[in-house]
Design an enzyme around this catalytic site. Structure first.
Site, short mmCIF file in Angstrom:
data_model
loop_
_atom_site.label_atom_id
_atom_site.label_comp_id
_atom_site.label_asym_id
_atom_site.label_seq_id
_atom_site.Cartn_x
_atom_site.Cartn_y
_atom_site.Cartn_z
N GLY A 50 0.81 -1.22 0.00
CA GLY A 50 0.00 0.00 0.00
C GLY A 50 0.84 1.26 0.00
O GLY A 50 0.33 2.35 0.16
N CYS A 51 2.16 1.11 -0.16
CA CYS A 51 3.01 2.30 -0.24
C CYS A 51 3.59 2.39 -1.65
O CYS A 51 3.94 1.37 -2.23
CB CYS A 51 4.17 2.20 0.75
SG CYS A 51 3.64 1.93 2.43
N GLN A 52 3.73 3.62 -2.19
CA GLN A 52 4.34 3.77 -3.52
C GLN A 52 5.84 3.53 -3.44
O GLN A 52 6.45 3.00 -4.34
CB GLN A 52 4.05 5.16 -4.10
CG GLN A 52 4.50 5.25 -5.56
CD GLN A 52 4.03 6.52 -6.24
OE1 GLN A 52 3.01 7.09 -5.93
NE2 GLN A 52 4.79 6.96 -7.23
#
Lengths: 148, 415
Positions: A50-52
């Protein structure tokens, strides 16, 4: 310091900074100062989805308290992680699971960060709380086990 | 500090053009907006916004169906836009212009119809190493479905296609070549004339993804002799949700329809349906009427400014931006092809593109970070993504100065 006290201190620190570039400067500095995670813990299992940018989170139990270490390939992300770690690390699983985390909203992070960034922040928090829940559950069942 | 190089006076009155775009007058975080994310989408001139509003306030009605007055007006405007676009790309006939939802939709249409109409097990579809996901995935789906194989034209470290290897990949099994004219991630302008000539020498049709070309240079489909060409309206100063597929009449006649529904039929019985003629055969259902009309307006706006003038101005912007960005310590360009247009991708030392992008945003500068929907390109360069600044007809040298100053500030904070 309690989780609440650390949060209040952070809110006060941020309130002295007038514009967002100053706040970013502070976050970046926190990121640079964040104690690095041991390389051996940078495993796919410790990657937060869920993190870029890539974020690794590792948890250890010492003396009844949970200690978080983390790292990221992006320095602003590291700074944000550092905020989380400062607030939640070195507390018991019970304190962490019961903590009311109001500082993110109060600092204005959710409204100022890009949506992908604040989503990542929330996934990170969720993950930290989940670890605490897991430890709590394990210690509970161990306790039950000894009683039997 | 800020020096303007020897630039010829533009034939384009950029300041006047900027006044036509309401959003360019806006501020973000209280700072005047510097919009350099034009490869993602361009802003819209007032005439395009007016065209959308006028459609709904004066002639809103379904096309090709009604006998009533409004329906006739809507049909005239919709078909008028098709003619404008056909003229803009020099199609032989307006019937060769199919309205789609955009570039992605156009490629899906061709991949699907061409796949069902032509492709047999063992056939090869050729794409390039610098394609946007939109020009990879529809072909993968089709290849899987038809038992065909997807092969890739490789590129060098500068981000240029290896034409020798392209020639070596051509054989009788290759049934279609789908390449981008301009790379959205690298800015590379590909030698499409040569690709088409070599392909046609072997009777292989070519689809060009012109999503990043159509707004930057004159496009003449007859001169190119291209078989299919696709682009989006929203990167061409038009609305989102509308795009164009150009196809040679002989191909469009031959291929089966993509979607079934209203407007694409001549007669329907439960036993058999007779399809409508071009272009309606490929436009099932009520189309994006207002979008199509407003896209025609956008094209007219661009024609008035003159696409050659736009091209000339943007070449100067690219040259100036490349020169100014070189001043930034530790900056390296991702994609250094001899011929580039529209976009510049770069990284600075080991600074994460996302960090840089966020600090630019806070200074009112809109750029794009990430893999730009071209993950294979990032894999080839072994990077997580890039920072990309992309230009339009309304971009100024001052925008570029602000970008460079913003980068300097952000980089000094992040180092």
């Amino acid at each position: 310091m309690t989780i609440k006290e650390t949060q209040d201190e952070l809110i006060s620190d941020f309130s002295f900074m007038e514009n967002w570039m100053d706040k970013y400067e502070y976050i970046i500095q926190l990121g640079k100062d964040l104690p690095l995670i041991d390389e051996k813990y940078k495993t796919p299992d410790n990657l937060i989805k869920g993190c870029q940018s890539q974020v690794w989170l590792h948890t250890e139990m010492t003396g009844g308290k949970l200690v978080f270490t983390a790292d990221s390939d992006a320095v602003i992300t590291k700074g944000l992680i550092s905020l989380m770690v400062n607030v939640l690390s070195n507390h018991t699983p019970k304190e962490i699971t019961e903590a009311d985390l109001y500082f993110i909203e109060a600092i204005g992070l959710t409204s100022h960060l890009s949506p992908t960034r604040s989503n990542g922040l929330l996934s990170m928090l969720k993950q930290m709380k989940m670890y605490a829940f897991a430890y709590q559950a394990t210690s509970q069942s161990q306790k039950n086990g000894t009683e039997l | 500090m800020q020096h303007v190089p020897d630039i010829t006076v533009p034939a384009l009155d950029v300041e006047k053009i900027r006044r036509d775009f309401p959003l360019l007058q806006e501020k973000v975080y209280g700072i005047p907006l510097v919009y350099l994310d034009n490869a993602a989408t361009t802003q819209k001139p007032q005439v395009v916004l007016d065209a959308l509003e006028q459609y709904y306030t004066t002639i809103n009605s379904n096309v090709h169906r009604g006998v009533h007055h409004l329906s006739q007006l809507a049909t005239d405007a919709y078909e008028g836009s098709r003619k404008t676009i056909a003229g803009f790309i020099n199609a032989r006939k307006p019937e060769e212009v199919i309205f789609t939802k955009g570039t992605t939709d156009g490629i899906n249409l061709v991949a699907n119809s061409y796949g069902r109409g032509v492709i047999k097990p063992g056939d090869i579809v050729l794409v390039s190493a610098m394609e946007h996901h939109s020009n990879i995935v529809p072909w993968q789906i089709m290849c899987e479905d038809r038992g065909a194989e997807l092969q890739v034209i490789p590129m060098n470290e500068q981000g240029e296609l290896l034409m020798d290897q392209f020639s070596a990949l051509l054989n009788d099994r290759v049934k279609i070549i789908a390449v981008t004219w301009v790379s959205n991630a690298l800015g590379t302008v590909n030698p499409v004339h040569e690709i088409i000539a070599q392909a046609h020498a072997r009777n292989i049709p070519v689809l060009l993804d012109a999503a990043q070309a159509i707004q930057h240079m004159p496009v003449d489909v007859q001169e190119l002799d291209v078989d299919f060409l696709v682009f989006s309206g929203h990167k061409l100063y038009g609305p989102t949700g509308i795009g164009v597929l150009y196809g040679k009449e002989e191909w469009l006649d031959k291929l089966p329809p993509y979607q079934g529904g209203g407007d694409m039929i001549k007669t329907v019985t439960f036993a058999k349906t007779i399809y409508n003629v071009l272009p309606y055969k490929f436009e099932a259902g009520t189309p994006d009427i207002s979008g199509a009309i407003a896209l025609g307006t956008a094209v007219e706006y661009l024609q008035k400014a003159g696409i050659e003038n736009v091209q000339q101005w943007e070449e100067q912007l690219m040259e100036y931006a490349t020169q100014r960005l070189q001043e930034v310590q530790g900056l390296r360009f991702i994609g250094q092809a001899k011929k580039k247009t529209g976009a510049i991708s770069f990284l600075i030392d080991d600074i994460h593109p996302y960090d840089l992008g966020e600090l630019l945003d806070k200074q009112g500068i809109a750029i794009r970070t990430g893999h730009h929907c071209a993950e294979p390109v990032m894999t080839e360069f072994c990077i997580p993504g890039t920072v990309r600044a992309s230009f339009a007809m309304y971009t100024t040298m001052e925008d570029i100065d602000k970008l460079v100053a913003g980068i300097q500030k952000a980089a000094s904070m992040l180092r």
